[in-house]
Design a protein around this motif. Sequence first.
Motif, PDB file in Angstrom:
ATOM      1  N   GLU A  60       2.174   4.733  11.170  1.00  0.00           N
ATOM      2  CA  GLU A  60       3.507   5.268  11.452  1.00  0.00           C
ATOM      3  C   GLU A  60       3.685   5.646  12.919  1.00  0.00           C
ATOM      4  O   GLU A  60       4.807   5.694  13.414  1.00  0.00           O
ATOM      5  CB  GLU A  60       3.759   6.507  10.588  1.00  0.00           C
ATOM      6  N   ASN A  61       2.579   5.903  13.599  1.00  0.00           N
ATOM      7  CA  ASN A  61       2.645   6.361  14.993  1.00  0.00           C
ATOM      8  C   ASN A  61       1.772   5.484  15.888  1.00  0.00           C
ATOM      9  O   ASN A  61       0.764   5.949  16.445  1.00  0.00           O
ATOM     10  CB  ASN A  61       2.205   7.820  15.076  1.00  0.00           C
ATOM     11  N   PRO A  62       2.121   4.217  16.049  1.00  0.00           N
ATOM     12  CA  PRO A  62       1.300   3.294  16.837  1.00  0.00           C
ATOM     13  C   PRO A  62       1.342   3.630  18.318  1.00  0.00           C
ATOM     14  O   PRO A  62       2.377   4.053  18.858  1.00  0.00           O
ATOM     15  CB  PRO A  62       1.954   1.936  16.568  1.00  0.00           C
ATOM     16  N   GLU A  63       0.204   3.442  18.983  1.00  0.00           N
ATOM     17  CA  GLU A  63       0.100   3.709  20.424  1.00  0.00           C
ATOM     18  C   GLU A  63      -0.587   2.531  21.103  1.00  0.00           C
ATOM     19  O   GLU A  63      -1.566   1.986  20.587  1.00  0.00           O
ATOM     20  CB  GLU A  63      -0.702   4.989  20.655  1.00  0.00           C
ATOM     21  N   ARG A 118      -5.009   5.878   7.496  1.00  0.00           N
ATOM     22  CA  ARG A 118      -4.488   4.612   7.986  1.00  0.00           C
ATOM     23  C   ARG A 118      -2.965   4.641   8.096  1.00  0.00           C
ATOM     24  O   ARG A 118      -2.385   4.178   9.085  1.00  0.00           O
ATOM     25  CB  ARG A 118      -4.945   3.492   7.044  1.00  0.00           C
ATOM     26  N   ARG A 119      -2.301   5.207   7.118  1.00  0.00           N
ATOM     27  CA  ARG A 119      -0.833   5.219   7.132  1.00  0.00           C
ATOM     28  C   ARG A 119      -0.290   6.154   8.201  1.00  0.00           C
ATOM     29  O   ARG A 119       0.745   5.853   8.820  1.00  0.00           O
ATOM     30  CB  ARG A 119      -0.316   5.620   5.749  1.00  0.00           C
ATOM     31  N   GLU A 147       7.514   2.270   3.129  1.00  0.00           N
ATOM     32  CA  GLU A 147       7.627   3.716   3.335  1.00  0.00           C
ATOM     33  C   GLU A 147       6.967   4.196   4.615  1.00  0.00           C
ATOM     34  O   GLU A 147       7.439   5.137   5.258  1.00  0.00           O
ATOM     35  CB  GLU A 147       7.008   4.435   2.126  1.00  0.00           C
ATOM     36  N   HIS A 148       5.881   3.543   5.019  1.00  0.00           N
ATOM     37  CA  HIS A 148       5.117   4.014   6.176  1.00  0.00           C
ATOM     38  C   HIS A 148       5.258   3.088   7.384  1.00  0.00           C
ATOM     39  O   HIS A 148       4.347   2.953   8.191  1.00  0.00           O
ATOM     40  CB  HIS A 148       3.650   4.185   5.791  1.00  0.00           C
ATOM     41  N   LYS A 149       6.416   2.470   7.503  1.00  0.00           N
ATOM     42  CA  LYS A 149       6.716   1.600   8.636  1.00  0.00           C
ATOM     43  C   LYS A 149       6.602   2.362   9.954  1.00  0.00           C
ATOM     44  O   LYS A 149       6.808   3.582  10.007  1.00  0.00           O
ATOM     45  CB  LYS A 149       8.131   1.044   8.469  1.00  0.00           C
ATOM     46  N   SER A 150       6.295   1.657  11.034  1.00  0.00           N
ATOM     47  CA  SER A 150       6.208   2.271  12.360  1.00  0.00           C
ATOM     48  C   SER A 150       7.462   3.067  12.689  1.00  0.00           C
ATOM     49  O   SER A 150       8.585   2.589  12.501  1.00  0.00           O
ATOM     50  CB  SER A 150       6.004   1.185  13.421  1.00  0.00           C
ATOM     51  N   ALA A 167       2.720  -4.258  21.278  1.00  0.00           N
ATOM     52  CA  ALA A 167       4.109  -4.045  21.690  1.00  0.00           C
ATOM     53  C   ALA A 167       5.013  -5.033  20.962  1.00  0.00           C
ATOM     54  O   ALA A 167       5.423  -6.061  21.514  1.00  0.00           O
ATOM     55  CB  ALA A 167       4.230  -4.203  23.202  1.00  0.00           C
ATOM     56  N   MET A 168       5.331  -4.733  19.710  1.00  0.00           N
ATOM     57  CA  MET A 168       6.268  -5.555  18.940  1.00  0.00           C
ATOM     58  C   MET A 168       6.943  -4.697  17.881  1.00  0.00           C
ATOM     59  O   MET A 168       6.423  -3.654  17.484  1.00  0.00           O
ATOM     60  CB  MET A 168       5.570  -6.759  18.306  1.00  0.00           C
ATOM     61  N   GLN A 169       8.096  -5.158  17.458  1.00  0.00           N
ATOM     62  CA  GLN A 169       8.878  -4.429  16.464  1.00  0.00           C
ATOM     63  C   GLN A 169       8.446  -4.832  15.062  1.00  0.00           C
ATOM     64  O   GLN A 169       8.409  -6.018  14.736  1.00  0.00           O
ATOM     65  CB  GLN A 169      10.373  -4.727  16.643  1.00  0.00           C
ATOM     66  N   GLU A 170       8.122  -3.868  14.222  1.00  0.00           N
ATOM     67  CA  GLU A 170       7.681  -4.172  12.865  1.00  0.00           C
ATOM     68  C   GLU A 170       8.846  -4.671  12.010  1.00  0.00           C
ATOM     69  O   GLU A 170       9.939  -4.095  12.022  1.00  0.00           O
ATOM     70  CB  GLU A 170       7.049  -2.942  12.220  1.00  0.00           C
ATOM     71  N   SER A 171       8.586  -5.748  11.251  1.00  0.00           N
ATOM     72  CA  SER A 171       9.604  -6.319  10.361  1.00  0.00           C
ATOM     73  C   SER A 171       9.293  -6.085   8.893  1.00  0.00           C
ATOM     74  O   SER A 171      10.020  -6.582   8.031  1.00  0.00           O
ATOM     75  CB  SER A 171       9.736  -7.828  10.627  1.00  0.00           C
ATOM     76  N   VAL A 172       8.218  -5.377   8.602  1.00  0.00           N
ATOM     77  CA  VAL A 172       7.855  -5.079   7.220  1.00  0.00           C
ATOM     78  C   VAL A 172       8.550  -3.786   6.802  1.00  0.00           C
ATOM     79  O   VAL A 172       8.372  -2.736   7.436  1.00  0.00           O
ATOM     80  CB  VAL A 172       6.329  -4.912   7.065  1.00  0.00           C
TER      81      VAL A 172
END
Length: 439
Positions: free
Chosen positions: A53-56, A48-49, A118-121, A110-115
Amino acid sequence: MAFSKQVPLLLLLFFVASSTGSGSEPESARFLRRAKDPEFLEWMVGIRRRIHENPELGYEEFETSRLIRSELDLMGIRYEHPIAVTGVKAFVGSGNPPFVALRADMDALAMQESVEWEHKSKVPGKMHACGHDGHVAALLGAAKILQENHDELKGTAVLLFQPAEEGGGGAKKMIEAGAVKGIDAIFGFHLATDVAVGAVACRPGPIMAGSGFFEAVISGKGGHAAIPQHTIDPILAASNVIVSLQHLVSREADPLDSQVVTIAKFQGGGAFNVIPDSVIIGGTFRAFSKESFNQLKQRIEEVIVGQASVQRCSATVDFLTEEHPFFPVTVNSKTLHDRFEKVAGEMLGPKNVRERTPLMGAEDFSFFSDAVPETYYYFVGMANETEGPLHPGHSPHFKINENALPYGAALQASLAVSYLSGVSSSSTPPAKEVARDEL
Protein backbone atom coordinates in the motif's frame (compact mmCIF):
# COMPACT_ATOMS: atom_id res chain seq x y z
CA MET A 1 14.12 -72.66 20.18
CA ALA A 2 16.99 -70.26 20.81
CA PHE A 3 16.07 -68.35 17.63
CA SER A 4 12.39 -68.10 18.50
CA LYS A 5 13.15 -66.59 21.88
CA GLN A 6 15.16 -63.81 20.20
CA VAL A 7 12.39 -62.83 17.79
CA PRO A 8 10.48 -60.52 20.20
CA LEU A 9 13.70 -58.75 21.10
CA LEU A 10 14.64 -58.28 17.43
CA LEU A 11 11.19 -56.92 16.65
CA LEU A 12 11.47 -54.50 19.55
CA LEU A 13 14.87 -53.26 18.38
CA PHE A 14 13.53 -52.85 14.83
CA PHE A 15 10.55 -50.86 16.08
CA VAL A 16 12.73 -48.52 18.15
CA ALA A 17 15.14 -47.97 15.27
CA SER A 18 12.27 -47.25 12.85
CA SER A 19 10.55 -44.78 15.16
CA THR A 20 13.66 -42.82 16.09
CA GLY A 21 15.80 -43.10 12.98
CA SER A 22 15.46 -42.06 9.36
CA GLY A 23 11.72 -41.52 9.64
CA SER A 24 12.07 -38.32 11.69
CA GLU A 25 10.82 -35.09 10.11
CA PRO A 26 13.50 -33.03 8.30
CA GLU A 27 14.16 -29.63 9.82
CA SER A 28 13.20 -27.92 6.56
CA ALA A 29 9.78 -29.60 6.63
CA ARG A 30 9.29 -28.46 10.22
CA PHE A 31 10.14 -24.89 9.21
CA LEU A 32 7.65 -25.03 6.33
CA ARG A 33 4.94 -26.34 8.64
CA ARG A 34 5.66 -23.41 10.96
CA ALA A 35 5.54 -20.87 8.10
CA LYS A 36 2.21 -22.31 6.90
CA ASP A 37 0.63 -21.97 10.32
CA PRO A 38 -2.44 -19.76 9.72
CA GLU A 39 -1.43 -17.18 12.31
CA PHE A 40 2.15 -17.05 11.00
CA LEU A 41 0.98 -16.70 7.39
CA GLU A 42 -1.53 -14.02 8.32
CA TRP A 43 1.29 -12.05 9.96
CA MET A 44 3.49 -12.25 6.83
CA VAL A 45 0.59 -11.36 4.54
CA GLY A 46 -0.22 -8.35 6.73
CA ILE A 47 3.36 -7.07 6.44
CA ARG A 48 3.38 -7.59 2.71
CA ARG A 49 0.12 -5.70 2.24
CA ARG A 50 1.24 -2.76 4.37
CA ILE A 51 4.36 -2.45 2.25
CA HIS A 52 2.35 -2.84 -0.96
CA GLU A 53 0.00 0.00 0.00
CA ASN A 54 2.95 2.33 0.59
CA PRO A 55 5.51 1.65 -2.16
CA GLU A 56 8.81 3.55 -2.10
CA LEU A 57 11.40 3.90 -4.85
CA GLY A 58 15.11 3.16 -4.54
CA TYR A 59 16.88 4.88 -1.62
CA GLU A 60 13.50 6.27 -0.51
CA GLU A 61 12.39 3.17 1.42
CA PHE A 62 12.24 5.02 4.76
CA GLU A 63 8.83 3.76 5.91
CA THR A 64 9.54 0.25 4.64
CA SER A 65 12.78 0.27 6.61
CA ARG A 66 10.96 1.59 9.68
CA LEU A 67 8.41 -1.24 9.45
CA ILE A 68 11.20 -3.83 9.17
CA ARG A 69 13.01 -2.47 12.21
CA SER A 70 9.80 -2.41 14.20
CA GLU A 71 9.22 -6.11 13.47
CA LEU A 72 12.84 -6.97 14.31
CA ASP A 73 12.46 -5.12 17.62
CA LEU A 74 9.39 -7.20 18.45
CA MET A 75 11.39 -10.36 17.73
CA GLY A 76 14.31 -9.21 19.84
CA ILE A 77 16.70 -9.31 16.87
CA ARG A 78 19.73 -7.00 16.86
CA TYR A 79 20.28 -4.89 13.75
CA GLU A 80 22.29 -2.03 12.25
CA HIS A 81 20.74 0.93 10.43
CA PRO A 82 21.10 2.88 8.21
CA ILE A 83 23.25 1.09 5.65
CA ALA A 84 23.24 2.48 2.11
CA VAL A 85 20.67 5.13 3.13
CA THR A 86 17.73 2.89 4.07
CA GLY A 87 19.21 -0.61 4.33
CA VAL A 88 19.02 -2.79 7.44
CA LYS A 89 21.45 -5.51 8.56
CA ALA A 90 20.21 -7.88 11.27
CA PHE A 91 21.81 -10.77 13.16
CA VAL A 92 20.45 -14.07 14.49
CA GLY A 93 22.56 -16.73 16.17
CA SER A 94 25.78 -16.94 18.14
CA GLY A 95 27.34 -13.76 16.78
CA ASN A 96 30.41 -15.83 15.84
CA PRO A 97 31.62 -17.37 12.56
CA PRO A 98 30.62 -18.85 10.22
CA PHE A 99 28.40 -16.12 8.77
CA VAL A 100 25.71 -16.73 6.15
CA ALA A 101 23.58 -13.91 4.71
CA LEU A 102 19.99 -13.85 3.46
CA ARG A 103 18.96 -10.91 1.28
CA ALA A 104 15.66 -9.23 0.36
CA ASP A 105 15.22 -6.14 -1.83
CA MET A 106 12.79 -3.42 -0.68
CA ASP A 107 12.16 -0.95 -3.51
CA ALA A 108 9.12 -0.44 -5.72
CA LEU A 109 8.77 0.75 -9.33
CA ALA A 110 7.64 4.05 -10.83
CA MET A 111 4.35 2.92 -12.39
CA GLN A 112 0.66 3.23 -11.71
CA GLU A 113 -1.01 0.08 -10.37
CA SER A 114 -3.89 -1.26 -12.49
CA VAL A 115 -4.94 -4.07 -10.15
CA GLU A 116 -8.11 -3.15 -8.29
CA TRP A 117 -8.09 -4.67 -4.81
CA GLU A 118 -8.39 -3.66 -1.18
CA HIS A 119 -4.67 -3.13 -0.64
CA LYS A 120 -3.85 -1.32 -3.88
CA SER A 121 -0.98 1.19 -3.83
CA LYS A 122 -2.00 4.44 -2.15
CA VAL A 123 0.85 6.37 -3.82
CA PRO A 124 0.10 7.65 -7.34
CA GLY A 125 2.69 6.55 -9.89
CA LYS A 126 4.40 4.01 -7.60
CA MET A 127 3.78 0.29 -7.30
CA HIS A 128 5.37 -2.90 -6.03
CA ALA A 129 5.31 -4.49 -9.48
CA CYS A 130 8.14 -6.97 -8.97
CA GLY A 131 7.33 -8.73 -5.70
CA HIS A 132 9.84 -7.01 -3.46
CA ASP A 133 7.13 -6.50 -0.85
CA GLY A 134 6.78 -10.28 -0.78
CA HIS A 135 10.55 -10.73 -0.52
CA VAL A 136 10.67 -8.51 2.57
CA ALA A 137 7.73 -10.29 4.21
CA ALA A 138 9.30 -13.69 3.54
CA LEU A 139 12.69 -12.64 4.94
CA LEU A 140 11.00 -11.36 8.09
CA GLY A 141 9.29 -14.75 8.23
CA ALA A 142 12.69 -16.43 7.94
CA ALA A 143 13.96 -14.14 10.70
CA LYS A 144 11.16 -15.22 13.01
CA ILE A 145 11.84 -18.91 12.33
CA LEU A 146 15.56 -18.48 12.89
CA GLN A 147 15.02 -16.49 16.08
CA GLU A 148 12.72 -19.21 17.41
CA ASN A 149 15.55 -21.68 16.80
CA HIS A 150 18.52 -19.41 17.49
CA ASP A 151 20.04 -21.73 20.12
CA GLU A 152 20.48 -24.36 17.41
CA LEU A 153 22.39 -22.11 14.98
CA LYS A 154 26.03 -23.11 14.65
CA GLY A 155 27.11 -19.62 13.68
CA THR A 156 25.32 -16.44 12.63
CA ALA A 157 22.62 -15.71 10.07
CA VAL A 158 22.85 -12.14 8.73
CA LEU A 159 19.66 -10.64 7.29
CA LEU A 160 20.15 -7.97 4.63
CA PHE A 161 17.21 -5.74 3.71
CA GLN A 162 18.54 -3.96 0.65
CA PRO A 163 17.41 -0.75 -1.07
CA ALA A 164 17.38 0.16 -4.75
CA GLU A 165 17.61 -3.11 -6.65
CA GLU A 166 15.67 -1.66 -9.59
CA GLY A 167 18.58 -0.07 -11.42
CA GLY A 168 20.01 1.82 -8.46
CA GLY A 169 22.72 -0.68 -7.59
CA GLY A 170 21.66 -0.97 -3.96
CA ALA A 171 23.66 -4.17 -3.52
CA LYS A 172 26.80 -2.33 -4.62
CA LYS A 173 26.11 0.41 -2.06
CA MET A 174 25.58 -2.20 0.66
CA ILE A 175 28.94 -3.76 -0.20
CA GLU A 176 30.67 -0.38 -0.16
CA ALA A 177 29.16 0.25 3.28
CA GLY A 178 30.74 -2.97 4.58
CA ALA A 179 27.48 -4.91 4.92
CA VAL A 180 28.96 -8.21 3.67
CA LYS A 181 32.40 -8.00 5.24
CA GLY A 182 33.21 -11.43 6.64
CA ILE A 183 30.18 -13.13 5.07
CA ASP A 184 30.99 -16.65 3.84
CA ALA A 185 27.91 -17.22 1.67
CA ILE A 186 24.74 -15.39 0.68
CA PHE A 187 21.33 -16.59 -0.56
CA GLY A 188 18.69 -14.53 -2.36
CA PHE A 189 15.47 -15.41 -4.15
CA HIS A 190 12.77 -13.98 -6.39
CA LEU A 191 9.09 -14.85 -6.57
CA ALA A 192 8.37 -16.34 -10.01
CA THR A 193 5.12 -16.07 -11.98
CA ASP A 194 6.04 -18.99 -14.27
CA VAL A 195 6.85 -21.59 -11.59
CA ALA A 196 4.09 -23.42 -9.72
CA VAL A 197 3.47 -22.56 -6.08
CA GLY A 198 5.14 -25.21 -3.97
CA ALA A 199 8.00 -25.58 -6.46
CA VAL A 200 11.34 -23.81 -6.84
CA ALA A 201 13.73 -23.42 -9.76
CA CYS A 202 17.40 -22.72 -10.24
CA ARG A 203 20.67 -23.91 -11.75
CA PRO A 204 24.41 -23.71 -11.04
CA GLY A 205 26.53 -21.25 -13.01
CA PRO A 206 25.11 -18.19 -14.84
CA ILE A 207 21.45 -17.68 -14.00
CA MET A 208 20.80 -14.02 -14.96
CA ALA A 209 22.53 -11.77 -17.47
CA GLY A 210 24.80 -8.81 -16.96
CA SER A 211 23.16 -5.59 -18.09
CA GLY A 212 23.81 -1.96 -18.88
CA PHE A 213 21.93 1.06 -20.17
CA PHE A 214 22.85 3.67 -22.75
CA GLU A 215 21.52 6.92 -24.11
CA ALA A 216 22.62 8.74 -27.24
CA VAL A 217 22.00 12.24 -28.53
CA ILE A 218 22.06 12.39 -32.34
CA SER A 219 22.36 15.94 -33.63
CA GLY A 220 21.74 17.33 -37.09
CA LYS A 221 20.12 20.50 -38.44
CA GLY A 222 16.42 21.14 -38.10
CA GLY A 223 14.09 22.80 -40.55
CA HIS A 224 10.80 22.62 -42.40
CA ALA A 225 9.67 19.16 -43.42
CA ALA A 226 8.72 20.46 -46.87
CA ILE A 227 12.34 21.36 -47.70
CA PRO A 228 14.39 18.46 -46.25
CA GLN A 229 17.35 19.30 -48.53
CA HIS A 230 18.06 22.26 -46.25
CA THR A 231 18.20 20.07 -43.15
CA ILE A 232 20.33 17.28 -41.75
CA ASP A 233 17.70 14.89 -40.48
CA PRO A 234 18.56 13.33 -37.08
CA ILE A 235 15.40 11.19 -37.14
CA LEU A 236 16.57 9.44 -40.31
CA ALA A 237 20.01 9.02 -38.78
CA ALA A 238 18.58 7.59 -35.57
CA SER A 239 16.42 5.18 -37.56
CA ASN A 240 19.48 3.84 -39.37
CA VAL A 241 21.34 3.60 -36.08
CA ILE A 242 18.57 1.49 -34.53
CA VAL A 243 18.51 -0.94 -37.46
CA SER A 244 22.30 -1.25 -37.40
CA LEU A 245 22.35 -1.94 -33.65
CA GLN A 246 20.19 -5.03 -34.20
CA HIS A 247 22.95 -6.50 -36.36
CA LEU A 248 25.30 -6.62 -33.36
CA VAL A 249 23.48 -9.68 -32.10
CA SER A 250 22.24 -11.21 -35.37
CA ARG A 251 25.54 -10.90 -37.25
CA GLU A 252 28.38 -10.33 -34.77
CA ALA A 253 27.48 -12.52 -31.78
CA ASP A 254 27.94 -16.27 -31.56
CA PRO A 255 24.41 -17.74 -31.87
CA LEU A 256 25.21 -19.95 -28.86
CA ASP A 257 26.21 -16.92 -26.76
CA SER A 258 22.95 -15.24 -25.71
CA GLN A 259 22.98 -11.45 -26.06
CA VAL A 260 20.36 -8.70 -26.31
CA VAL A 261 20.38 -5.10 -27.55
CA THR A 262 17.05 -3.30 -27.21
CA ILE A 263 16.17 0.30 -28.04
CA ALA A 264 13.31 1.30 -25.76
CA LYS A 265 13.51 5.10 -25.93
CA PHE A 266 13.13 7.44 -28.93
CA GLN A 267 12.46 11.12 -28.27
CA GLY A 268 12.59 14.06 -30.64
CA GLY A 269 10.44 16.50 -32.53
CA GLY A 270 7.09 17.94 -31.60
CA ALA A 271 5.34 18.83 -34.83
CA PHE A 272 4.32 16.95 -37.96
CA ASN A 273 6.04 19.38 -40.30
CA VAL A 274 9.25 20.26 -38.46
CA ILE A 275 12.47 18.24 -38.57
CA PRO A 276 14.13 18.66 -35.15
CA ASP A 277 17.75 19.61 -34.49
CA SER A 278 18.35 16.45 -32.47
CA VAL A 279 16.80 13.27 -31.13
CA ILE A 280 17.54 11.01 -28.17
CA ILE A 281 17.56 7.25 -28.28
CA GLY A 282 18.25 4.86 -25.42
CA GLY A 283 18.08 1.26 -24.42
CA THR A 284 19.70 -1.69 -22.71
CA PHE A 285 22.20 -4.42 -23.57
CA ARG A 286 22.61 -7.84 -21.93
CA ALA A 287 25.10 -10.71 -22.06
CA PHE A 288 26.16 -13.78 -20.06
CA SER A 289 29.91 -13.15 -20.03
CA LYS A 290 32.11 -10.18 -19.22
CA GLU A 291 33.83 -10.48 -22.60
CA SER A 292 30.58 -10.40 -24.56
CA PHE A 293 29.25 -7.56 -22.43
CA ASN A 294 32.34 -5.41 -23.01
CA GLN A 295 32.29 -6.20 -26.73
CA LEU A 296 28.67 -5.08 -26.96
CA LYS A 297 29.42 -1.86 -25.09
CA GLN A 298 32.28 -1.01 -27.44
CA ARG A 299 30.32 -1.80 -30.59
CA ILE A 300 27.19 0.09 -29.48
CA GLU A 301 29.18 3.30 -29.24
CA GLU A 302 31.02 2.65 -32.52
CA VAL A 303 27.80 1.93 -34.42
CA ILE A 304 25.91 4.93 -33.05
CA VAL A 305 28.70 7.41 -33.78
CA GLY A 306 29.65 5.83 -37.13
CA GLN A 307 26.15 5.37 -38.49
CA ALA A 308 25.15 8.90 -37.45
CA SER A 309 28.13 10.31 -39.34
CA VAL A 310 27.06 8.45 -42.50
CA GLN A 311 23.87 10.54 -42.32
CA ARG A 312 25.96 13.74 -41.74
CA CYS A 313 24.97 13.89 -38.07
CA SER A 314 27.05 13.85 -34.90
CA ALA A 315 26.37 11.63 -31.89
CA THR A 316 27.39 11.36 -28.25
CA VAL A 317 26.83 8.22 -26.17
CA ASP A 318 26.36 8.04 -22.40
CA PHE A 319 26.26 4.70 -20.59
CA LEU A 320 24.54 6.27 -17.56
CA THR A 321 26.70 4.49 -15.00
CA GLU A 322 26.19 7.19 -12.39
CA GLU A 323 22.45 6.51 -12.20
CA HIS A 324 22.46 2.90 -13.41
CA PRO A 325 25.70 1.02 -12.75
CA PHE A 326 26.44 -1.95 -14.97
CA PHE A 327 25.10 -5.16 -13.40
CA PRO A 328 27.47 -8.14 -13.59
CA VAL A 329 26.29 -11.63 -14.55
CA THR A 330 24.56 -13.44 -11.68
CA VAL A 331 26.48 -16.70 -11.16
CA ASN A 332 25.52 -19.47 -8.74
CA SER A 333 28.03 -21.52 -6.77
CA LYS A 334 28.01 -25.24 -7.66
CA THR A 335 28.60 -26.13 -4.00
CA LEU A 336 25.63 -24.04 -2.85
CA HIS A 337 23.54 -25.48 -5.68
CA ASP A 338 24.13 -28.98 -4.34
CA ARG A 339 23.09 -27.81 -0.88
CA PHE A 340 20.03 -26.04 -2.29
CA GLU A 341 18.88 -29.19 -4.11
CA LYS A 342 19.24 -31.24 -0.94
CA VAL A 343 17.43 -28.79 1.36
CA ALA A 344 14.68 -27.91 -1.12
CA GLY A 345 14.25 -31.56 -2.05
CA GLU A 346 13.73 -32.54 1.58
CA MET A 347 11.22 -29.74 2.04
CA LEU A 348 9.25 -29.92 -1.21
CA GLY A 349 10.12 -33.26 -2.76
CA PRO A 350 12.71 -33.71 -5.54
CA LYS A 351 10.12 -33.34 -8.32
CA ASN A 352 9.40 -29.78 -7.14
CA VAL A 353 13.03 -28.70 -7.44
CA ARG A 354 13.32 -27.75 -11.09
CA GLU A 355 16.08 -26.55 -13.37
CA ARG A 356 15.82 -22.94 -14.47
CA THR A 357 16.79 -21.78 -17.94
CA PRO A 358 19.08 -18.72 -17.66
CA LEU A 359 17.20 -15.41 -17.93
CA MET A 360 18.19 -12.28 -19.83
CA GLY A 361 16.85 -10.20 -16.96
CA ALA A 362 19.46 -8.78 -14.59
CA GLU A 363 19.75 -8.69 -10.81
CA ASP A 364 21.98 -6.50 -8.68
CA PHE A 365 22.40 -9.52 -6.39
CA SER A 366 25.20 -10.18 -8.90
CA PHE A 367 27.37 -7.55 -7.20
CA PHE A 368 27.72 -9.86 -4.20
CA SER A 369 29.68 -12.34 -6.34
CA ASP A 370 32.82 -10.22 -6.15
CA ALA A 371 32.45 -9.55 -2.42
CA VAL A 372 31.29 -12.89 -0.97
CA PRO A 373 33.04 -16.26 -1.50
CA GLU A 374 29.85 -18.10 -2.46
CA THR A 375 26.54 -16.73 -3.77
CA TYR A 376 23.25 -18.37 -4.73
CA TYR A 377 20.05 -16.97 -6.26
CA TYR A 378 16.91 -18.99 -6.91
CA PHE A 379 13.21 -18.68 -7.77
CA VAL A 380 10.19 -19.49 -5.60
CA GLY A 381 7.08 -20.40 -7.56
CA MET A 382 3.70 -18.75 -7.07
CA ALA A 383 1.70 -19.77 -10.16
CA ASN A 384 -1.63 -21.51 -9.61
CA GLU A 385 -3.35 -22.96 -12.69
CA THR A 386 -6.80 -22.80 -11.11
CA GLU A 387 -6.46 -19.02 -10.71
CA GLY A 388 -5.20 -18.36 -14.23
CA PRO A 389 -1.84 -16.99 -15.43
CA LEU A 390 -0.07 -14.23 -13.54
CA HIS A 391 1.23 -11.12 -15.25
CA PRO A 392 5.04 -10.86 -15.34
CA GLY A 393 6.99 -8.44 -13.21
CA HIS A 394 7.19 -4.77 -14.21
CA SER A 395 3.59 -4.86 -15.37
CA PRO A 396 0.91 -2.56 -13.88
CA HIS A 397 -1.24 -5.71 -13.65
CA PHE A 398 1.35 -7.65 -11.60
CA LYS A 399 0.17 -9.36 -8.44
CA ILE A 400 1.61 -12.10 -6.27
CA ASN A 401 0.18 -15.29 -4.83
CA GLU A 402 0.58 -14.77 -1.09
CA ASN A 403 0.48 -18.53 -0.53
CA ALA A 404 4.06 -18.56 -1.83
CA LEU A 405 5.36 -16.59 1.16
CA PRO A 406 5.75 -19.60 3.52
CA TYR A 407 7.95 -21.36 0.96
CA GLY A 408 10.29 -18.37 0.68
CA ALA A 409 10.47 -17.91 4.45
CA ALA A 410 11.01 -21.57 5.30
CA LEU A 411 13.52 -22.20 2.53
CA GLN A 412 15.65 -19.17 3.38
CA ALA A 413 15.71 -20.17 7.04
CA SER A 414 16.49 -23.80 6.15
CA LEU A 415 19.34 -22.84 3.83
CA ALA A 416 20.90 -20.69 6.54
CA VAL A 417 20.68 -23.47 9.15
CA SER A 418 21.96 -26.09 6.71
CA TYR A 419 24.89 -23.95 5.61
CA LEU A 420 25.96 -23.07 9.14
CA SER A 421 25.71 -26.70 10.27
CA GLY A 422 27.65 -27.91 7.24
CA VAL A 423 30.49 -25.43 7.63
CA SER A 424 30.73 -25.98 11.38
CA SER A 425 30.97 -29.76 10.98
CA SER A 426 33.51 -29.49 8.16
CA SER A 427 37.22 -29.78 8.81
CA THR A 428 37.76 -26.92 6.36
CA PRO A 429 37.31 -23.48 7.99
CA PRO A 430 35.12 -20.83 6.34
CA ALA A 431 36.76 -18.82 3.57
CA LYS A 432 36.59 -15.69 5.72
CA GLU A 433 36.44 -15.44 9.49
CA VAL A 434 36.10 -12.20 11.39
CA ALA A 435 35.16 -11.26 14.91
CA ARG A 436 31.62 -10.14 15.62
CA ASP A 437 32.60 -6.49 15.98
CA GLU A 438 34.20 -6.55 12.50
CA LEU A 439 31.09 -7.85 10.74
